[in-house]
Scaffold this motif. Sequence first.
Motif, PDB file in Angstrom:
ATOM      1  N   VAL A   1      84.057  11.677  77.201  1.00 55.45           N
ATOM      2  CA  VAL A   1      84.991  10.567  77.367  1.00 55.45           C
ATOM      3  C   VAL A   1      85.339  10.383  78.839  1.00 55.45           C
ATOM      4  CG1 VAL A   1      87.368   9.827  76.883  1.00 55.45           C
ATOM      5  CG2 VAL A   1      85.938  10.788  75.050  1.00 55.45           C
ATOM      6  N   TYR A   2      85.357  11.477  79.593  1.00 57.84           N
ATOM      7  CA  TYR A   2      85.756  11.431  80.995  1.00 57.84           C
ATOM      8  C   TYR A   2      84.689  10.810  81.897  1.00 57.84           C
ATOM      9  CZ  TYR A   2      89.026  14.897  79.157  1.00 57.84           C
ATOM     10  OH  TYR A   2      89.978  15.554  78.406  1.00 57.84           O
ATOM     11  N   LEU A   3      83.465  10.725  81.414  1.00 58.75           N
ATOM     12  CA  LEU A   3      82.351  10.211  82.211  1.00 58.75           C
ATOM     13  C   LEU A   3      81.629   9.127  81.404  1.00 58.75           C
ATOM     14  CD1 LEU A   3      81.076  13.691  83.433  1.00 58.75           C
ATOM     15  CD2 LEU A   3      82.390  12.026  84.780  1.00 58.75           C
ATOM     16  N   PRO A   4      82.260   7.981  81.225  1.00 55.62           N
ATOM     17  CA  PRO A   4      81.709   6.962  80.321  1.00 55.62           C
ATOM     18  C   PRO A   4      80.456   6.287  80.875  1.00 55.62           C
ATOM     19  CG  PRO A   4      83.687   6.151  81.427  1.00 55.62           C
ATOM     20  CD  PRO A   4      83.571   7.603  81.777  1.00 55.62           C
ATOM     21  N   ALA A   5      79.493   6.109  80.003  1.00 52.32           N
ATOM     22  CA  ALA A   5      78.262   5.415  80.379  1.00 52.32           C
ATOM     23  C   ALA A   5      78.534   3.954  80.723  1.00 52.32           C
ATOM     24  CB  ALA A   5      77.250   5.509  79.242  1.00 52.32           C
ATOM     25  N   SER A   6      79.621   3.410  80.199  1.00 49.73           N
ATOM     26  CA  SER A   6      79.963   2.013  80.474  1.00 49.73           C
ATOM     27  C   SER A   6      80.264   1.769  81.949  1.00 49.73           C
ATOM     28  CB  SER A   6      81.171   1.595  79.628  1.00 49.73           C
ATOM     29  OG  SER A   6      82.300   2.394  79.938  1.00 49.73           O
TER      30      SER A   6
END
Length: 311
Positions: free
Chosen positions: A252-257
């Motif tokens: 969650v801390y490194l979102p692909a978005s």
Amino acid sequence: MKNFRSLTHILRSFSVSCAVLLPTIVAAQDVVQLGYGRLITNDFLGDLKDRGQTGSYVSSRILGKAWNGSLPDRAGEILEFRLQADVKAPDDLVTPFAGDRPFAGSLSLGLHTHYQHAGFDVSYGGELVVVGPQTRLDQFQTALHDGLGVAPLSAGTRANQIANKTYPGAVVEFSKPFDVGVRSRLRPFVEGRVGVENLIRAGVDFEIGELTRGDLMVRDSITGQRYRTILSDGAGLSFVVGVDTAFVGESVYLPASLGLTLTDRRDRARAGVHWQRKNTHGFFGVTYLGREFTTQSDEQVVGSIRLGLKF
């Protein structure tokens, strides 16, 4: 990948059942607090910087009927209530570069049990992790930096932080201690975690000294350092080193978005010393944290500390 999804499904079932089942295993009568442990981690104590895994605080309260210096052979007889606050930050708090991680504050509350089975030490439990501005950790860090005369978070950095949400999760660890000589112990372990991050981790810890032999030790999720919660009597030193690596499926801390790509693996290496005297006990350790995403500028080193005084 199929096996990873299967483990994710199993661990998520833990997060649903732990909060319901674990408290009912131990009868309310005769249950007391057996121990308390905490650990403060900050990268300023390591490489004197302020980014990445910039700071965390974890505390554990241990409940049960008795502690005889070793784990019970049944789940639920020893319960750990764990509270953790964690801050992750980009390299530049004022103007993060494109491709850096967003600021993220998280608060988690967990319930875990520790026991032994077939020669293995087992720890598992569930947690709820609250992330985003609702934690007020961005305000806390801004106020702290203002007080220290350090550049605070910019309005843009705070506006682009990880959004408000609450995530259920679960974690399970299996380890097996091996005596190496009279005063040393080797402990290989594997860990699975789902929730705000989905990962599988494997590693080993090596301890020299007998100070912590009769303690209940629990593992910090950020560094992998094991901190004491039920302390044995006596005085002395114990030195610890450890390494592990994790394969992370989602964070969650490194979102692909945001265009962030996770590294193929996440490495850690750590060392520390526990000490105890008549009126004081403590721990200091350092941990190397490898890159978590491909555009991360570099690795980092964080320091962890705990100090206890008796009056």
